[in-house]
Design a protein around this motif. Structure first.
Motif, short mmCIF file in Angstrom:
data_model
loop_
_atom_site.label_atom_id
_atom_site.label_comp_id
_atom_site.label_asym_id
_atom_site.label_seq_id
_atom_site.Cartn_x
_atom_site.Cartn_y
_atom_site.Cartn_z
N ARG A 137 0.91 -1.18 0.07
CA ARG A 137 -0.05 0.09 -0.19
C ARG A 137 0.93 1.06 0.08
O ARG A 137 2.14 1.14 0.74
N GLU A 155 -5.58 3.18 2.26
CA GLU A 155 -6.79 2.46 2.05
C GLU A 155 -7.31 2.29 0.68
O GLU A 155 -8.03 1.24 0.49
N THR A 156 -7.06 3.10 -0.24
CA THR A 156 -7.51 2.96 -1.43
C THR A 156 -6.38 3.13 -2.56
O THR A 156 -6.64 2.68 -3.84
#
Length: 442
Positions: free
Chosen positions: A155, A197-198
């Motif tokens: 991430r 998170e995205t």
């Protein structure tokens, strides 16, 4: 700007309008507020407008036998060893079904090896691609867990950065540019485009290799070769045999075309059939890999009034310390270069190297890799995922534009379900090849 670039960039160009508006002050306050409003309007408008809108080289093993027997039922042949073909093979293997994978070059031959691997979960929200995109993002996390971290998945964050190319000046060491980790020259504005998170990243080649290793361990096999023709059964319109350029003949029960920008070649494989498949166009894009002094953790999309803005420059730092730099793509057109013989153009490479002057950390570093690949496009900007209308047991998965790596696992899972069960776990209605058959009738 090619349509594919519009699809990716519409998500943040509107934010750059907001940056400009937010930076206005004094007598320009009204202009600044107007910029903010229009930026928000542009964000919604872009999403509404965006519909969703390999390789000749080695001709096979010298000791290849004339015929490859396959006693498994069903006997599935996948043409194309990129992210679409391998993802489909992987999800079939998870259900105990091996495949024969055919490719002129080998595993991850083109964009599936040379793409950036940037993953954004919500950038297609509000379009027909929303579920495919979100499902793909989640599956990448699942694959990273299943494949023992062999994919360099991680991430990270992402920002859109506006720069003034006439002012490539080192910022004062004490000055912190908001939302920007490593771009420190000529920055005039920035905005966050996503947090961990995205936003994520994967190494496309390592992902393909790890998935294919699992497939091989479960009975699948690779044949290096090029499909040139198929034979149909006499009683129905079904593929029963696939012929390769070296004379190899492979009996099949199910046949998937997943050749990326070369998928249009399939039209010539079905002698006597005018398949209602659209032309598959492509966009050529160069990239370089440079080794950063330290591992960076932020992807950056650039905007400017100069060359960087015209070139749609993007930089994705990888977990291994590489910075993947790409941009200055060519025009969308039918592909002419042969698989495995894509020509790297020095002028494009020089532009990418020069563009890194926006960062004191990356400026002047000689790239250790210079490469080029193509991504596939369809006329309406939506991929083709489903059964080829005129053939009862033939399927196609291609045309995913710049989101092929992200949407590969979700497309492959859906395709594996369609092949084995006759339906997928989520709707493929927007991507059915039949939509072009209807246009042909009209």
């Amino acid at each position: 700007m090619p349509s594919s670039s519009r699809h990716r960039y519409c998500s943040f160009v509107s934010w750059l309008i907001i940056i400009v508006g937010a930076n206005q002050s004094g007598s320009d306050a009204f202009v600044g507020q107007t910029g903010l409003v229009w930026g928000m309007v542009a964000a919604k408008t872009c999403l509404a407008m965006s519909d969703g809108n390999d390789q000749k080289g080695n001709r096979g093993n010298d000791d290849a036998t004339p015929t490859i027997p396959n006693n498994d039922n069903p006997r599935i042949l996948i043409a194309g060893a990129g992210i679409m073909g391998i993802s489909t093979a992987y999800f079939l293997a998870r259900r105990g079904v091996p495949v024969t994978l055919v490719d002129p070059v080998g595993i991850a031959p083109c964009a599936s090896s040379k793409a950036g691997g940037f993953l954004a979960k919500d950038w297609r929200d509000g379009t027909p691609l929303e579920q495919l995109q979100r499902e793909g993002f989640d599956l990448h996390q699942e694959l990273a867990n299943e494949l023992a971290d062999d994919t360099d998945y991680r991430r990270l964050t992402c920002s859109a950065v506006s720069v003034d190319e006439t002012k490539i000046v080192q910022k004062p060491p004490s000055l912190k540019v908001k939302n920007v980790e490593w771009v420190d020259r000529a920055v005039v504005g920035s905005v966050s485009m996503g947090e961990q998170e995205t936003i994520a990243q994967v190494h496309p080649r390592k992902l393909c290799e790890a998935m294919w290793k699992f497939c091989e361990e479960n009975g699948s096999r690779l044949k290096v070769g090029r499909v040139v023709n198929v034979e149909l059964g006499s009683q129905n319109k079904a593929v029963c045999l696939v012929l390769l350029e070296d004379g190899t003949r492979i009996d099949v029960d199910k046949f998937l075309v997943a050749c990326g920008p070369w998928s249009g070649e399939a039209r010539g494989w079905f002698s006597g059939f005018d398949l209602s498949l659209p032309p598959i166009t492509s966009v050529k894009c160069h990239s370089i890999l440079i080794k950063a002094p330290s591992v960076l953790n932020q992807a950056v999309f650039f905007e400017s009034d100069g060359a960087l803005g015209d070139g749609d420059l993007e930089v994705y730092p990888r977990r291994d310390g590489d910075a993947y730099v790409n941009g200055f793509q060519g025009a969308e057109d039918l592909i002419e270069e042969e698989p495995g013989k894509e020509v790297v153009e020095n002028a494009a490479i020089c532009k990418l190297k020069e563009a890194m002057n926006v960062s004191s950390q990356l400026a002047g570093i000689e790239p250790h890799t210079k490469q080029v690949c193509y991504w596939p496009e369809t006329p309406d900007g939506r991929p083709l995922i489903g059964k080829i209308p005129e053939i009862s047991n033939a399927y196609i998965a291609t045309g995913h534009s710049v989101w092929g790596i992200l949407q590969g696992p979700s497309s492959g899972k859906a395709m594996s379900e369609l092949i084995l069960d006759g339906k997928s776990s989520f709707s493929l209605e927007q991507f059915r090849p039949e939509r072009f058959a209807q246009e042909k009738i009209e």
